[in-house]
Design a protein around this motif. Structure first.
Motif, PDB file in Angstrom:
ATOM      1  N   SER A 196       7.765   7.997  16.100  1.00  0.00           N
ATOM      2  CA  SER A 196       6.348   8.345  15.970  1.00  0.00           C
ATOM      3  C   SER A 196       5.933   8.474  14.506  1.00  0.00           C
ATOM      4  CB  SER A 196       6.059   9.653  16.708  1.00  0.00           C
ATOM      5  OG  SER A 196       6.863  10.711  16.199  1.00  0.00           O
ATOM      6  N   THR A 197       6.855   8.912  13.653  1.00  0.00           N
ATOM      7  CA  THR A 197       6.558   9.014  12.218  1.00  0.00           C
ATOM      8  C   THR A 197       6.366   7.627  11.616  1.00  0.00           C
ATOM      9  OG1 THR A 197       7.946  10.999  12.120  1.00  0.00           O
ATOM     10  CG2 THR A 197       7.361   9.980  10.028  1.00  0.00           C
ATOM     11  N   VAL A 198       7.229   6.707  12.006  1.00  0.00           N
ATOM     12  CA  VAL A 198       7.114   5.322  11.527  1.00  0.00           C
ATOM     13  C   VAL A 198       5.793   4.721  11.998  1.00  0.00           C
ATOM     14  CG1 VAL A 198       8.138   3.020  11.555  1.00  0.00           C
ATOM     15  CG2 VAL A 198       9.616   5.037  11.542  1.00  0.00           C
ATOM     16  N   ARG A 212      -1.568   3.608   9.292  1.00  0.00           N
ATOM     17  CA  ARG A 212      -2.276   3.792   8.020  1.00  0.00           C
ATOM     18  C   ARG A 212      -2.017   2.637   7.044  1.00  0.00           C
ATOM     19  NH1 ARG A 212      -1.886   9.988   6.009  1.00  0.00           N
ATOM     20  NH2 ARG A 212      -3.428   9.092   4.578  1.00  0.00           N
ATOM     21  N   GLY A 213      -1.196   1.666   7.451  1.00  0.00           N
ATOM     22  CA  GLY A 213      -0.941   0.505   6.602  1.00  0.00           C
ATOM     23  C   GLY A 213       0.057   0.765   5.491  1.00  0.00           C
ATOM     24  N   LEU A 214       0.748   1.893   5.542  1.00  0.00           N
ATOM     25  CA  LEU A 214       1.704   2.234   4.484  1.00  0.00           C
ATOM     26  C   LEU A 214       3.101   1.676   4.794  1.00  0.00           C
ATOM     27  CD1 LEU A 214       0.634   5.935   3.894  1.00  0.00           C
ATOM     28  CD2 LEU A 214      -0.162   3.870   2.716  1.00  0.00           C
ATOM     29  N   ALA A 215       3.350   1.349   6.033  1.00  0.00           N
ATOM     30  CA  ALA A 215       4.612   0.732   6.456  1.00  0.00           C
ATOM     31  C   ALA A 215       4.309  -0.231   7.584  1.00  0.00           C
ATOM     32  CB  ALA A 215       5.614   1.798   6.918  1.00  0.00           C
ATOM     33  N   GLU A 216       5.259  -1.088   7.877  1.00  0.00           N
ATOM     34  CA  GLU A 216       5.084  -1.992   9.010  1.00  0.00           C
ATOM     35  C   GLU A 216       6.390  -2.091   9.780  1.00  0.00           C
ATOM     36  OE1 GLU A 216       4.441  -6.112   8.102  1.00  0.00           O
ATOM     37  OE2 GLU A 216       5.359  -5.921   6.115  1.00  0.00           O
ATOM     38  N   LEU A 264       8.656   7.424   3.371  1.00  0.00           N
ATOM     39  CA  LEU A 264       8.253   6.400   2.398  1.00  0.00           C
ATOM     40  C   LEU A 264       9.265   6.309   1.265  1.00  0.00           C
ATOM     41  CD1 LEU A 264       4.374   6.883   2.128  1.00  0.00           C
ATOM     42  CD2 LEU A 264       5.611   5.058   3.296  1.00  0.00           C
ATOM     43  N   GLU A 265       9.712   7.451   0.782  1.00  0.00           N
ATOM     44  CA  GLU A 265      10.709   7.460  -0.295  1.00  0.00           C
ATOM     45  C   GLU A 265      12.023   6.821   0.166  1.00  0.00           C
ATOM     46  OE1 GLU A 265      10.918  11.561  -1.360  1.00  0.00           O
ATOM     47  OE2 GLU A 265       9.096  11.501  -2.592  1.00  0.00           O
ATOM     48  N   ALA A 281       0.835  -1.209   0.000  1.00  0.00           N
ATOM     49  CA  ALA A 281       0.000   0.000   0.000  1.00  0.00           C
ATOM     50  C   ALA A 281       0.865   1.253   0.000  1.00  0.00           C
ATOM     51  CB  ALA A 281      -0.919  -0.008   1.227  1.00  0.00           C
ATOM     52  N   GLY A 282       1.998   1.187   0.699  1.00  0.00           N
ATOM     53  CA  GLY A 282       2.913   2.325   0.711  1.00  0.00           C
ATOM     54  C   GLY A 282       3.533   2.570  -0.650  1.00  0.00           C
TER      55      GLY A 282
END
Length: 823
Positions: free
Chosen positions: A249-251, A257-261, A226-227, A206-207
């Motif tokens: 906290s950013t991670v 949001r499911g963009l990273a794990e 993300l980049e 998703a990310g």
């Protein structure tokens, strides 16, 4: 439905079993589906439990059912080796005449630990309680031990009892065991080292889509993270991200949001694996015509998908490393893996730094200087198919790669590839076998190939590729032979005036110097000038070497040491003299004679601590030192552009060694160390001090003429035949009793002679004779040499002879197939 195997062939230590072959055990129902090739298991053997390795599976057993015992336990769920590594271990066992269990140790993961553990428990509780009540006062210690065992919820280790009740506890227990009250059983324990795990962030699908479609509104910091994860192509530790300015906290916000794990990963111990101080060229190197042709030839061989052996014979500084790198890059591009072997641990660090710069992080390192945990982590990365290149000394040839397409053996002639202790394998030869099974290409690289390898190349068994010129057409160093019979030695006993003058000139010009002396310590021996007594090792038939910085006399074979003193232990005289020089003495001498010299020493004494290799090499590369004094560690693989002078202080060491390889060994060392000079823009000079200036090995190394040396050496080995015209096995018998050692070697010779008579074919048997070092580590030693022009005949004779020998005789023998050095 596939029927599960009912029986397993288990290999156990031959020290525990008189039978030198796998034993058959049944697989109980509760372990069905859990026992495979390579699984370590606990099995009963007589009255004890031992660890073994599963080396075969079957549905039927060819022995009586009542004799078959079941496997007790699976000790590790993941196989320690696969079918290919098992096959390789069996080949090592057969070819080098060693037990399969010993060969398997070569292929199991580093850090796999096993040991004997004895446990004690109450066998008859009522009898134990009654004994304490009736006899406790007369034997208070036995009563104390019994009370501990009675109150214990499980068996207690003998080690624990020993710590609590003293070393005599076994004697205390003996009477209780004899009375049937207590039982002691021995078992083996096993474990893997722990791995360091760290939390890391990983991009989800998703990310990736969020970045591609640009539809989701994200804070700038979130998008940058993300980049960063997309660029990494895999997990990045939270600690590293925090160092780069990305808060946890950013991670976590992206994870919600499911963009990273957030995942746990094993992080390689980079501090151990990748030393600092190695510079790598930032730009892509422009290839010479010779390099281009070499790369084309190697790539063509790889693409054929057949077993091929290529001898890359390149002069020093001809760019062999770049050829290796381009070939490895091609292997990676086609989905294959490479094993890259180097002779020294110090060279592993240098190669790893260059390879990681060019090839990325999918490079693993395996060598014994790493901690157990680091080696195990690297082994696991390889086993899990997470790397494309494995770099290391001889043991790396057993790495659990699954996509092998290329093996590179750098400095293939080096004796370090031959293991001294059993199993006495040669990694170069093992690599040939492994590559053959995988239809892979082997590149044997060297400026001074072994006589056997070069002979095979000239006779068409191997393909020969030459690099005759240095990079940028740089000249080979000018070599000066200093005849020590006539040389002026006004300033030093060890460094001639002409060498010292040249060193002063080079250092004044801001250049660097390497001095080579293949002797460590301060003085090779100390002698009383009154009675002539020499300090010798009580365990070995050699003199003790003075290490003055430690204040000790040291045996370089068994590490026995005694305090250094100026009083003779034989006559009490105080006229004890230091004879000869080692690297420690030369380091001191140069510092005293040349005030501008900033001297470092590189030998086994200065490189014992982890990271010490790298620190020394880094200091030279950075210019923090301008003179490097060392043993053969400094002769190969090192690339210092500012080194313009090499001095060989004693070229004659080893020249008259009673070994057919003596001249070859000296030629290779001199040629290799000379190649450290003039690798940059400034031309190099080499000064060779010798008392044998007319010897063909010294002349050939001074003129950089490998072919002339090879032709002369080949003539020396034709009659009587030695490799490459014959094959050798060196058999040594050893015992603490000199008479028993001599009887053992004669008994072995009689069996070998009987075997030869039985076969009706004759090999040459030389000996018996005392070994060159007749006493080593407390063992007296005698040997004989078995020689034949037929390798097949030689191996058959040795195998059949060993089968006829009893277990006690074989225990006294060490078998060295294709010996590199006979001592």
């Amino acid at each position: 439905m596939v029927e599960m195997a009912r029986y397993a062939q288990v290999c156990i230590d031959t020290q525990l079993s008189a039978i030198d072959k796998p034993l058959i055990y049944s697989i109980p129902p509760e372990l069905s589906g859990k026992v495979f090739i390579g699984i370590p298991v606990l099995v009963p053997l007589h009255s004890i439990f031992v660890i073994g390795y599963v080396v075969g599976m079957s549905h039927e057993a060819d022995i009586e059912q009542e004799r078959i015992k079941p496997i007790v336990k699976v000790l590790w769920e993941q196989p320690l080796f696969d079918d290919e590594l098992l096959r390789l271990a069996k080949w090592v066992s057969d070819y080098y005449h060693c037990p399969l269990f010993d060969a398997l140790r070569l292929v199991i993961p580093p850090g796999w630990q096993q040991g004997i553990e004895e446990r004690v428990w109450i066998e008859d509780l009522d009898a134990a309680i009654a004994w304490v009540k009736s006899k406790g006062r007369r034997s208070p210690k036995q009563a104390e031990v019994l009370n501990k065992l009675i109150n214990a919820s499980e068996p207690v280790t003998l080690k624990e009892l020993r710590e609590e009740f003293g070393s005599s506890v076994r004697q205390v227990l003996k009477g209780l065991v004899d009375a049937g009250i207590v039982k002691i059983a021995r078992s083996e324990r096993a474990r893997m080292p722990s791995m360091i795990k760290r939390q890391a962030a990983k991009l989800t699908d998703a990310g990736v889509e969020a970045l591609k479609q640009d539809k989701i509104t994200l804070p700038e910091k979130h998008r940058l993270l993300l980049e960063r994860l997309l660029q990494a192509g895999g997990p990045v530790t939270l600690a590293r991200l925090e160092d780069e300015g990305f808060a946890r906290s950013t991670v976590e916000a992206l994870a919600i949001r499911g963009l990273a794990e957030i995942v746990e990963i094993v992080v390689p111990r980079v501090g151990e694996l990748g030393p600092e101080g190695f510079e790598v060229p930032p730009e892509r190197i422009v290839l010479t015509d010779e390099q281009k042709e070499a790369i084309v030839g190697i790539v063509k061989s790889i693409d054929e998908g057949k077993f091929n052996v290529i001898v890359l014979h390149g002069v020093t500084a001809s760019g062999k490393t770049e050829v290796y790198l381009r070939a490895i890059e091609h292997v990676i591009n086609i989905g294959g893996q490479t094993i890259f072997l180097v002779p020294e641990i110090a060279l592993t660090a240098q190669a790893a730094a260059i390879f990681r710069y060019r090839l990325g992080e999918r490079v693993a390192i395996l060598h014994s200087a790493l901690s157990v945990g680091a080696r195990f982590e690297e082994w696991m990365r390889i086993a899990n198919d997470e790397v494309d290149v494995v770099i290391g000394p001889r043991s790396a040839v057993f790495a659990p790669v699954k996509r092998l397409r290329l093996v590179v053996v750098d400095e293939e002639q080096d004796e370090s590839y031959k293991q001294e202790a059993a199993p006495r394998y040669n990694a170069r030869d093992v690599s040939l076998v492994r590559a053959k099974w995988n239809n892979a290409t082997v590149v044997l690289g060297s400026a001074t190939p072994s006589v056997e390898t070069y002979y095979k190349a000239l006779t068409g068994r191997y393909k020969l590729i030459k690099l005759c010129k240095r990079i940028d057409d740089r000249p080979l160093p000018t070599v000066h032979i200093i005849d020590m019979r006539k040389a002026s030695m006004k300033r030093s006993k060890w460094l001639s005036d002409i060498l010292l003058d040249a060193m002063e000139r080079k250092l004044a010009e801001g250049e660097q110097v390497i001095l080579f002396l293949n002797r460590r310590g301060f003085a090779p021996f100390v002698m009383c000038t009154e009675c002539g007594a020499v300090e010798t090792c009580p365990n070995c038939a050699v003199s003790l070497t003075l290490h003055r910085d430690k204040g000790i006399l040291l045996c370089h074979h068994c590490n026995y040491n005694a305090q250094a003193t100026n009083v003779c232990r034989s006559c009490g005289s105080t006229t004890v003299a230091m004879r000869g020089a080692g690297t420690e003495r030369i380091e001191q001498e140069v510092s005293m004679l040349l005030p501008m010299a900033k001297v470092l020493r590189m030998d086994r004494d200065t490189t014992q601590r982890r990271g010490s290799h790298s620190a020394i090499l880094s200091a030279i590369r950075k210019g923090e030192a301008n003179v490097l004094v060392g043993t053969q560690m400094v002769t190969k693989g090192l690339d210092f552009p500012n080194v313009t002078l090499v001095g060989v202080l004693n070229a004659d060491i080893g020249l008259n060694f009673p070994d057919y390889r003596a001249s070859e060994r000296v030629f290779q060392l001199l040629s290799q160390v000379a190649g450290r000079a003039g690798r940059g823009k400034q031309p190099g000079e080499v000064f060779i001090q010798t008392y044998n200036p007319q010897h063909y090995a010294i002349i050939a190394s001074a003129t950089h003429n490998y072919d002339s040396f090879f032709k002369r050496e080949l003539l020396q080995r034709r009659e009587p035949p030695y490799p490459p015209f014959a094959y050798l096995i060196d058999v040594v018998a050893s015992d603490e009793d000199e008479r028993k050692a001599f009887e053992a070697i004669n008994a072995a010779i009689n069996v070998v002679r009987m075997t030869m008579l039985k076969k009706g074919e004759v090999a040459t048997l030389l000996g018996p004779a005392p070994c060159l070092v007749p006493k080593l580590r407390g063992q007296y030693r005698f040997h004989f040499l078995l020689r034949s022009r037929s390798r097949k005949l030689l191996m058959e004779i040795m195998k059949e002879a060993l089968e006829l020998m009893d277990r006690n005789l074989k225990a006294k023998l060490s078998i060295d197939v294709d010996p590199m050095i006979i001592y």
